[in-house]
Each structure stands twice: as structure tokens, then as C-alpha cells.
Write a protein that holds these residues in place. Structure first.
Motif, PDB file in Angstrom:
ATOM      1  N   PRO A 199       0.829  -1.210   0.000  1.00 42.28           N
ATOM      2  CA  PRO A 199       0.000   0.000   0.000  1.00 42.28           C
ATOM      3  C   PRO A 199       0.860   1.255   0.000  1.00 42.28           C
ATOM      4  O   PRO A 199       2.053   1.205   0.270  1.00 42.28           O
ATOM      5  N   ASP A 200       0.254   2.374  -0.308  1.00 37.89           N
ATOM      6  CA  ASP A 200       0.952   3.654  -0.309  1.00 37.89           C
ATOM      7  C   ASP A 200       0.882   4.300   1.060  1.00 37.89           C
ATOM      8  O   ASP A 200       0.471   5.445   1.216  1.00 37.89           O
ATOM      9  N   ARG A 201       1.274   3.548   2.063  1.00 37.47           N
ATOM     10  CA  ARG A 201       1.347   4.060   3.425  1.00 37.47           C
ATOM     11  C   ARG A 201       2.419   3.269   4.167  1.00 37.47           C
ATOM     12  O   ARG A 201       2.819   2.192   3.752  1.00 37.47           O
ATOM     13  N   TYR A 202       2.875   3.816   5.260  1.00 37.49           N
ATOM     14  CA  TYR A 202       3.950   3.218   6.038  1.00 37.49           C
ATOM     15  C   TYR A 202       3.488   1.955   6.746  1.00 37.49           C
ATOM     16  O   TYR A 202       2.448   1.932   7.394  1.00 37.49           O
ATOM     17  N   LEU A 203       4.259   0.888   6.604  1.00 37.45           N
ATOM     18  CA  LEU A 203       4.069  -0.352   7.355  1.00 37.45           C
ATOM     19  C   LEU A 203       5.427  -0.716   7.945  1.00 37.45           C
ATOM     20  O   LEU A 203       6.382  -0.953   7.216  1.00 37.45           O
ATOM     21  N   SER A 204       5.529  -0.741   9.253  1.00 35.76           N
ATOM     22  CA  SER A 204       6.833  -0.953   9.893  1.00 35.76           C
ATOM     23  C   SER A 204       7.437  -2.291   9.487  1.00 35.76           C
ATOM     24  O   SER A 204       6.774  -3.313   9.513  1.00 35.76           O
ATOM     25  N   GLY A 205       8.694  -2.232   9.077  1.00 34.62           N
ATOM     26  CA  GLY A 205       9.405  -3.430   8.686  1.00 34.62           C
ATOM     27  C   GLY A 205       9.000  -4.001   7.350  1.00 34.62           C
ATOM     28  O   GLY A 205       9.499  -5.050   6.953  1.00 34.62           O
ATOM     29  N   GLU A 206       8.109  -3.328   6.633  1.00 33.97           N
ATOM     30  CA  GLU A 206       7.642  -3.854   5.355  1.00 33.97           C
ATOM     31  C   GLU A 206       7.699  -2.840   4.222  1.00 33.97           C
ATOM     32  O   GLU A 206       8.116  -3.178   3.123  1.00 33.97           O
ATOM     33  N   CYS A 207       7.265  -1.612   4.467  1.00 32.30           N
ATOM     34  CA  CYS A 207       7.126  -0.643   3.386  1.00 32.30           C
ATOM     35  C   CYS A 207       7.354   0.760   3.951  1.00 32.30           C
ATOM     36  O   CYS A 207       6.639   1.175   4.849  1.00 32.30           O
ATOM     37  N   ASN A 208       8.374   1.461   3.424  1.00 36.35           N
ATOM     38  CA  ASN A 208       8.611   2.813   3.929  1.00 36.35           C
ATOM     39  C   ASN A 208       8.891   3.842   2.834  1.00 36.35           C
ATOM     40  O   ASN A 208       9.266   4.959   3.136  1.00 36.35           O
ATOM     41  N   ILE A 209       8.740   3.460   1.552  1.00 38.50           N
ATOM     42  CA  ILE A 209       8.931   4.425   0.467  1.00 38.50           C
ATOM     43  C   ILE A 209       7.812   4.300  -0.560  1.00 38.50           C
ATOM     44  O   ILE A 209       7.277   3.227  -0.791  1.00 38.50           O
ATOM     45  N   GLY A 210       7.503   5.427  -1.175  1.00 38.59           N
ATOM     46  CA  GLY A 210       6.465   5.480  -2.188  1.00 38.59           C
ATOM     47  C   GLY A 210       7.038   5.457  -3.597  1.00 38.59           C
ATOM     48  O   GLY A 210       8.229   5.230  -3.812  1.00 38.59           O
ATOM     49  N   GLN A 211       6.182   5.730  -4.567  1.00 36.35           N
ATOM     50  CA  GLN A 211       6.546   5.635  -5.978  1.00 36.35           C
ATOM     51  C   GLN A 211       7.679   6.576  -6.374  1.00 36.35           C
ATOM     52  O   GLN A 211       8.540   6.205  -7.161  1.00 36.35           O
ATOM     53  N   ARG A 212       7.702   7.783  -5.867  1.00 35.93           N
ATOM     54  CA  ARG A 212       8.756   8.730  -6.255  1.00 35.93           C
ATOM     55  C   ARG A 212      10.120   8.261  -5.771  1.00 35.93           C
ATOM     56  O   ARG A 212      11.118   8.381  -6.482  1.00 35.93           O
ATOM     57  N   GLU A 213      10.179   7.751  -4.574  1.00 37.21           N
ATOM     58  CA  GLU A 213      11.437   7.220  -4.052  1.00 37.21           C
ATOM     59  C   GLU A 213      11.881   5.990  -4.849  1.00 37.21           C
ATOM     60  O   GLU A 213      13.068   5.803  -5.104  1.00 37.21           O
ATOM     61  N   ILE A 214      10.933   5.162  -5.247  1.00 37.34           N
ATOM     62  CA  ILE A 214      11.247   3.979  -6.043  1.00 37.34           C
ATOM     63  C   ILE A 214      11.806   4.391  -7.396  1.00 37.34           C
ATOM     64  O   ILE A 214      12.754   3.788  -7.909  1.00 37.34           O
ATOM     65  N   HIS A 215      11.242   5.439  -7.977  1.00 35.87           N
ATOM     66  CA  HIS A 215      11.724   5.942  -9.265  1.00 35.87           C
ATOM     67  C   HIS A 215      13.192   6.368  -9.167  1.00 35.87           C
ATOM     68  O   HIS A 215      13.986   6.087 -10.071  1.00 35.87           O
ATOM     69  N   VAL A 216      13.578   7.015  -8.087  1.00 31.34           N
ATOM     70  CA  VAL A 216      14.971   7.427  -7.883  1.00 31.34           C
ATOM     71  C   VAL A 216      15.865   6.193  -7.786  1.00 31.34           C
ATOM     72  O   VAL A 216      16.953   6.149  -8.377  1.00 31.34           O
ATOM     73  N   ARG A 217      15.425   5.172  -7.072  1.00 29.00           N
ATOM     74  CA  ARG A 217      16.228   3.963  -6.931  1.00 29.00           C
ATOM     75  C   ARG A 217      16.379   3.229  -8.254  1.00 29.00           C
ATOM     76  O   ARG A 217      17.427   2.635  -8.525  1.00 29.00           O
ATOM     77  N   LYS A 218      15.373   3.277  -9.100  1.00 24.80           N
ATOM     78  CA  LYS A 218      15.485   2.668 -10.427  1.00 24.80           C
ATOM     79  C   LYS A 218      16.540   3.381 -11.266  1.00 24.80           C
ATOM     80  O   LYS A 218      17.279   2.741 -12.021  1.00 24.80           O
ATOM     81  N   LYS A 219      16.635   4.684 -11.126  1.00 24.05           N
ATOM     82  CA  LYS A 219      17.678   5.426 -11.843  1.00 24.05           C
ATOM     83  C   LYS A 219      19.066   5.039 -11.341  1.00 24.05           C
ATOM     84  O   LYS A 219      19.992   4.872 -12.138  1.00 24.05           O
ATOM     85  N   PHE A 220      19.221   4.906 -10.031  1.00 28.60           N
ATOM     86  CA  PHE A 220      20.510   4.468  -9.485  1.00 28.60           C
ATOM     87  C   PHE A 220      20.851   3.054  -9.940  1.00 28.60           C
ATOM     88  O   PHE A 220      22.002   2.752 -10.248  1.00 28.60           O
ATOM     89  N   LEU A 221      19.850   2.184  -9.992  1.00 31.45           N
ATOM     90  CA  LEU A 221      20.084   0.822 -10.440  1.00 31.45           C
ATOM     91  C   LEU A 221      20.530   0.808 -11.895  1.00 31.45           C
ATOM     92  O   LEU A 221      21.408   0.027 -12.270  1.00 31.45           O
ATOM     93  N   SER A 222      19.952   1.684 -12.717  1.00 32.32           N
ATOM     94  CA  SER A 222      20.375   1.756 -14.121  1.00 32.32           C
ATOM     95  C   SER A 222      21.797   2.295 -14.260  1.00 32.32           C
ATOM     96  O   SER A 222      22.430   2.112 -15.296  1.00 32.32           O
ATOM     97  N   LEU A 223      22.323   2.930 -13.239  1.00 32.37           N
ATOM     98  CA  LEU A 223      23.724   3.344 -13.219  1.00 32.37           C
ATOM     99  C   LEU A 223      24.631   2.200 -12.755  1.00 32.37           C
ATOM    100  O   LEU A 223      25.684   1.951 -13.349  1.00 32.37           O
ATOM    101  N   PHE A 224      24.223   1.484 -11.718  1.00 26.50           N
ATOM    102  CA  PHE A 224      25.081   0.463 -11.131  1.00 26.50           C
ATOM    103  C   PHE A 224      25.145  -0.828 -11.944  1.00 26.50           C
ATOM    104  O   PHE A 224      26.200  -1.473 -11.977  1.00 26.50           O
ATOM    105  N   LEU A 225      24.062  -1.232 -12.607  1.00 24.43           N
ATOM    106  CA  LEU A 225      24.096  -2.493 -13.350  1.00 24.43           C
ATOM    107  C   LEU A 225      25.121  -2.493 -14.481  1.00 24.43           C
ATOM    108  O   LEU A 225      25.862  -3.479 -14.628  1.00 24.43           O
TER     109      LEU A 225
END
Length: 137
Positions: A8-34
């Protein structure tokens, strides 16, 4: 079952702490590291005795695995370590207040870091071992 119900798009302790915008940033970093992992893997076959190449491959593969796990689980290890979460625009972070949330987040951080390090070590050692075998052949 849809992915939105699982994460879900809400905080769940130990399970989910980032939303779509944060995920988009991580995908960009992954496209750099791979590509770096691929490049260092190839370089390792030409310089299998180089400690710098080996350690660089270990670092980049570790970062790639962590980023992949963060994207898949929607859980940032840095946010988890500092008890933060973000489901709004970038930079708008909030803090987890309950002590049990902090404990759950840190358990998840430890799980991601140890698992990623183990896989990165196995990958890097395997590449190095195969490169040394080809060098001796």
C-alpha cells in the motif's frame, strides 16, 4: 492479486517505507550500477589479480542488489535505519514514532544488508574464481 494490495501507499513498519517517487529514484541508481557491474565483471577477466577491480565489483554488485531489494520490497535501508518514511514528494520525510516500528525497521534493514552482502560475495567470488581458471587454462 494486484501489487497495490500487497504494497500500500502508506507506512508499514518493517515492510514498506517508500512510495513511488522514491522507487523511481532507486530505479535510476540501479540503471547506473548495473552497467558498472557488467563492466567490472568483464574487466575482472582481464585483470583477475587486481584487488581494486575485485573490491569495486563487490561494492557495485552489493549496491545493485540492495537497490533491487529496495525496489521490490519498497523498503529503503537508510530510511529504515533512521526510522523514516516517505510517500509524498522527494525530501518530505516523516519519522516513525513507535518503538516497535523502529525495531521492525531495523530487523528488515539487517535482513536486506546481510542477504545482499552474501549474494554479492558469492557473485564476486564466483566471477573471480572463473576468471582465474580461464587465466590458468
Amino acid at each position: 492479486m494486484s501489487r497495490r494490495l500487497i504494497f500500500p501507499d502508506r507506512y508499514l513498519s518493517g515492510e514498506c517505507n517508500i512510495g513511488q517517487r522514491e522507487i523511481h529514484v532507486r530505479k535510476k541508481f540501479l540503471s547506473l550500477f548495473l552497467p558498472l557491474v557488467l563492466l567490472l565483471t568483464i574487466i575482472n577477466f582481464f585483470l583477475p589479480q587486481s584487488i581494486f577491480v575485485w573490491s569495486s565489483l563487490l561494492f557495485t554488485s552489493f549496491c545493485s542488489i540492495v537497490l533491487y531489494k529496495e525496489i521490490r520490497s519498497r523498503f529503503c535501508i537508510i530510511f529504515g535505519f533512521f526510522n523514516l518514511y516517505n510517500f509524498k514528494e522527494l525530501g518530505n520525510i516523516e519519522e516513525a514514532q513507535k518503538s516497535q516500528d523502529r525495531i521492525n525497521d531495523r530487523k528488515k534493514v539487517l535482513q536486506i544488508v546481510v542477504g545482499s552482502l552474501a549474494v554479492a560475495l558469492i557473485y564476486t567470488a564466483s566471477v573471480h574464481y572463473i576468471a582465474v581458471i580461464f587465466l590458468d587454462a
